[in-house]
Design a protein around this motif. Sequence first.
Motif, PDB file in Angstrom:
ATOM      1  N   LEU A 108      98.698 -85.089 -51.799  1.00 18.05           N
ATOM      2  CA  LEU A 108     100.030 -85.694 -51.728  1.00 18.05           C
ATOM      3  C   LEU A 108     100.921 -85.430 -52.930  1.00 18.05           C
ATOM      4  O   LEU A 108     102.134 -85.623 -52.841  1.00 18.05           O
ATOM      5  CB  LEU A 108      99.910 -87.212 -51.537  1.00 18.05           C
TER       6      LEU A 108
ATOM      7  N   LEU B  64     104.049 -88.973 -55.146  1.00 19.02           N
ATOM      8  CA  LEU B  64     103.813 -89.770 -53.945  1.00 19.02           C
ATOM      9  C   LEU B  64     102.660 -90.749 -54.158  1.00 19.02           C
ATOM     10  O   LEU B  64     102.722 -91.898 -53.708  1.00 19.02           O
ATOM     11  CB  LEU B  64     103.569 -88.868 -52.736  1.00 19.02           C
TER      12      LEU B  64
ATOM     13  N   ALA C  14      95.425 -94.665 -47.709  1.00 18.53           N
ATOM     14  CA  ALA C  14      96.241 -93.447 -47.763  1.00 18.53           C
ATOM     15  C   ALA C  14      95.361 -92.207 -47.774  1.00 18.53           C
ATOM     16  O   ALA C  14      95.673 -91.210 -47.106  1.00 18.53           O
ATOM     17  CB  ALA C  14      97.143 -93.469 -49.003  1.00 18.53           C
ATOM     18  N   TYR C  15      94.255 -92.262 -48.508  1.00 17.95           N
ATOM     19  CA  TYR C  15      93.340 -91.117 -48.549  1.00 17.95           C
ATOM     20  C   TYR C  15      92.766 -90.845 -47.162  1.00 17.95           C
ATOM     21  O   TYR C  15      92.686 -89.692 -46.734  1.00 17.95           O
ATOM     22  CB  TYR C  15      92.201 -91.345 -49.554  1.00 17.95           C
TER      23      TYR C  15
ATOM     24  N   ALA D 274      95.488 -89.164 -45.249  1.00 17.93           N
ATOM     25  CA  ALA D 274      95.803 -87.843 -45.803  1.00 17.93           C
ATOM     26  C   ALA D 274      94.682 -86.846 -45.537  1.00 17.93           C
ATOM     27  O   ALA D 274      94.938 -85.693 -45.173  1.00 17.93           O
ATOM     28  CB  ALA D 274      96.076 -87.951 -47.300  1.00 17.93           C
TER      29      ALA D 274
ATOM     30  N   HIS E 165      95.024 -83.542 -43.404  1.00 17.45           N
ATOM     31  CA  HIS E 165      94.825 -82.297 -44.145  1.00 17.45           C
ATOM     32  C   HIS E 165      93.781 -81.399 -43.476  1.00 17.45           C
ATOM     33  O   HIS E 165      93.733 -80.195 -43.745  1.00 17.45           O
ATOM     34  CB  HIS E 165      94.430 -82.615 -45.593  1.00 17.45           C
TER      35      HIS E 165
ATOM     36  N   ALA F 209      99.063 -79.168 -47.191  1.00 18.03           N
ATOM     37  CA  ALA F 209      99.470 -80.287 -48.046  1.00 18.03           C
ATOM     38  C   ALA F 209     100.967 -80.578 -47.936  1.00 18.03           C
ATOM     39  O   ALA F 209     101.349 -81.756 -47.817  1.00 18.03           O
ATOM     40  CB  ALA F 209      99.046 -80.044 -49.491  1.00 18.03           C
TER      41      ALA F 209
ATOM     42  N   VAL G   5     101.556 -82.574 -44.812  1.00 18.49           N
ATOM     43  CA  VAL G   5     101.030 -83.937 -44.957  1.00 18.49           C
ATOM     44  C   VAL G   5     101.981 -84.770 -45.816  1.00 18.49           C
ATOM     45  O   VAL G   5     102.288 -85.921 -45.485  1.00 18.49           O
ATOM     46  CB  VAL G   5      99.603 -83.929 -45.535  1.00 18.49           C
ATOM     47  N   GLN G   6     102.474 -84.194 -46.890  1.00 18.81           N
ATOM     48  CA  GLN G   6     103.431 -84.894 -47.752  1.00 18.81           C
ATOM     49  C   GLN G   6     104.691 -85.260 -46.966  1.00 18.81           C
ATOM     50  O   GLN G   6     105.182 -86.395 -47.057  1.00 18.81           O
ATOM     51  CB  GLN G   6     103.802 -84.021 -48.943  1.00 18.81           C
TER      52      GLN G   6
ATOM     53  N   PHE H  73     104.044 -88.174 -44.621  1.00 18.39           N
ATOM     54  CA  PHE H  73     104.001 -89.459 -45.320  1.00 18.39           C
ATOM     55  C   PHE H  73     105.397 -89.970 -45.681  1.00 18.39           C
ATOM     56  O   PHE H  73     105.638 -91.168 -45.665  1.00 18.39           O
ATOM     57  CB  PHE H  73     103.166 -89.352 -46.601  1.00 18.39           C
TER      58      PHE H  73
ATOM     59  N   ALA I   2     104.424 -93.793 -45.892  1.00 19.58           N
ATOM     60  CA  ALA I   2     104.190 -94.152 -47.298  1.00 19.58           C
ATOM     61  C   ALA I   2     104.788 -95.518 -47.616  1.00 19.58           C
ATOM     62  O   ALA I   2     104.161 -96.325 -48.321  1.00 19.58           O
ATOM     63  CB  ALA I   2     104.774 -93.084 -48.227  1.00 19.58           C
TER      64      ALA I   2
END
Length: 130
Positions: free
Chosen positions: A33, A37, A71-72, A75, A79, A84, A87-88, A91, A104
């Motif tokens: 992330l 973030l 969040a992990y 993510a 992923h 990445a 994914v960012q 979020f 997020a």
Amino acid sequence: MAAVTGAPTDLQAHRDSIRLREDRLVYELREILGAKLVAYLGSVKETRAVRQWADGERKPSAEVMQRLRDAYHVAALLHQHETAPVVQAWFMGMNPQLDDVPPARLLREGRLEDAGPAVLATARAFAAAG
């Protein structure tokens, strides 16, 4: 992230979100992330705190750590299917399945018992749609 042969990616992401040491989880989450973030999710203003968490120099509060574990999980699941940057963007972007609230923001500001499952369900739907 090491995958177990034959294990569904969601199950592996869940296992890792629970089993990873706090510092390692923050390090891995930062890799996916980005530090800014992760700092946002962790409710800190500086990425220095994220670096300190990842280096084991400092620990986030229990509530923040649970938000980071949630969040992990999300993510890591995404992923497995996306880069990445995607994914960012997922979020941070408005999400129609979350009433146009960015995932997020919901993870950061929502009630832990509601936000995590809602964001995870939305991530599963996104991953399944390809």
